[in-house]
Design an enzyme around this catalytic site. Structure first.
Site, PDB file in Angstrom:
ATOM      1  N   CYS A 153     -26.972  25.641  -0.846  1.00 14.21           N
ATOM      2  CA  CYS A 153     -26.763  26.413   0.386  1.00 14.21           C
ATOM      3  C   CYS A 153     -26.210  27.808   0.103  1.00 14.21           C
ATOM      4  CB  CYS A 153     -25.882  25.651   1.373  1.00 14.21           C
ATOM      5  SG  CYS A 153     -24.237  25.211   0.777  1.00 14.21           S
ATOM      6  N   HIS A 176     -20.597  23.545   3.437  1.00 10.11           N
ATOM      7  CA  HIS A 176     -21.983  23.887   3.729  1.00 10.11           C
ATOM      8  C   HIS A 176     -22.007  25.233   4.439  1.00 10.11           C
ATOM      9  CE1 HIS A 176     -26.204  23.319   4.380  1.00 10.11           C
ATOM     10  NE2 HIS A 176     -26.103  23.327   5.692  1.00 10.11           N
ATOM     11  N   HIS A 199     -30.691  27.263   6.418  1.00 12.10           N
ATOM     12  CA  HIS A 199     -29.718  26.578   5.559  1.00 12.10           C
ATOM     13  C   HIS A 199     -30.436  25.615   4.626  1.00 12.10           C
ATOM     14  CE1 HIS A 199     -29.132  22.731   8.188  1.00 12.10           C
ATOM     15  NE2 HIS A 199     -30.285  23.292   8.474  1.00 12.10           N
TER      16      HIS A 199
END
Length: 241
Positions: free
Chosen positions: A126, A196, A208
């Site tokens: 990510c 994340h 993402h």
């Protein structure tokens, strides 16, 4: 890599099976020498060369090639292999074990697509996606940070510890109408800390890369809003339009 070193590398792959074996080829006194290295990556489908082994190989001679094995898989390079090959600036040799088939790749300017890229922690994850979006869409180079798989379970808090040194400031997450294209949303996904990140694309969409999945554009709502903890904004973001 000559036949002798291919044999040494293949024997190394057999010893490490079912994990990936990795090593470096150096030129020492005008001859190729294979240097087996320890793989400190997590799991069986990735490799991370131990830093001490890299330094030892560098002291032994000039590093000219990187080697790793693909256990029970063809030798075709993955997206992560191609990206990492570009980062090293060296040719890579890959062997399929136990099949013994070989492939080689060289740096050719490969860049993984923003959408549909494969997951490989520390290479295509990510944060790598955030970095690549910033350089491709805004020409902004963000620093890279060394990170190991599941760092959030090891008492580390990489996003909150490093967002300032990456040039970001915290913006208001409570007013979601104030989000701007390029804002980075931190999320806490089954973790004690934010682990994340997503780039806000505008029109209620995020870009993402969730662990174990392909990178994607998704609607920013429901679960993703629920697990969001911070919104970050880079001061140079809109100066590069």
């Amino acid at each position: 890599m000559n036949e002798i070193n291919q044999s040494l590398a293949l024997a190394h792959a057999a010893k490490e099976f079912p994990r990936e074996a990795c090593g470096l080829l150096v030129i020492q006194k005008g001859r190729e020498v294979y240097c087996p290295c320890r793989n400190i990556g997590v799991g069986t489908d990735q490799f991370v060369i131990h830093p001490e082994d890299y330094v030892a190989a560098d002291r032994q001679g000039e590093i000219v090639e990187v080697f790793h094995s693909h256990p029970n898989l063809p030798p075709e390079p993955s997206q992560a292999d191609r990206v990492a090959c570009e980062a090293t600036g060296l040719p890579w040799s890959i062997v399929s074990f136990p099949a013994g088939q070989w492939a080689q790749i060289k740096p050719v300017g490969y860049v993984a697509p923003l959408v549909g890229r494969q997951w490989a922690h520390g290479v295509l994850d990510c944060y790598a996606l955030v970095r690549d979006w910033y350089v491709q869409e805004r020409g902004i180079e963000l620093p890279n940070f060394e990170r190991f798989d599941e760092w959030w379970k090891r008492g580390m808090n990489l996003y909150l510890d490093n967002f300032g040194s990456a040039g970001f400031g915290v913006t208001d997450l409570t007013d979601r109408t104030d989000l701007k294209v390029g804002d980075v949303l931190l999320m806490q996904v089954a973790s004690p800390v934010p682990n994340h990140a997503a780039v806000y694309l505008g029109d209620g969409l995020i870009l993402h890369h969730l662990q174990g999945r392909l990178s994607s554009r998704d609607v920013y709502g429901g679960y993703w809003q629920k697990v969001s903890t911070h919104a970050l904004r880079h001061p140079d973001l809109h100066r590069h339009l």
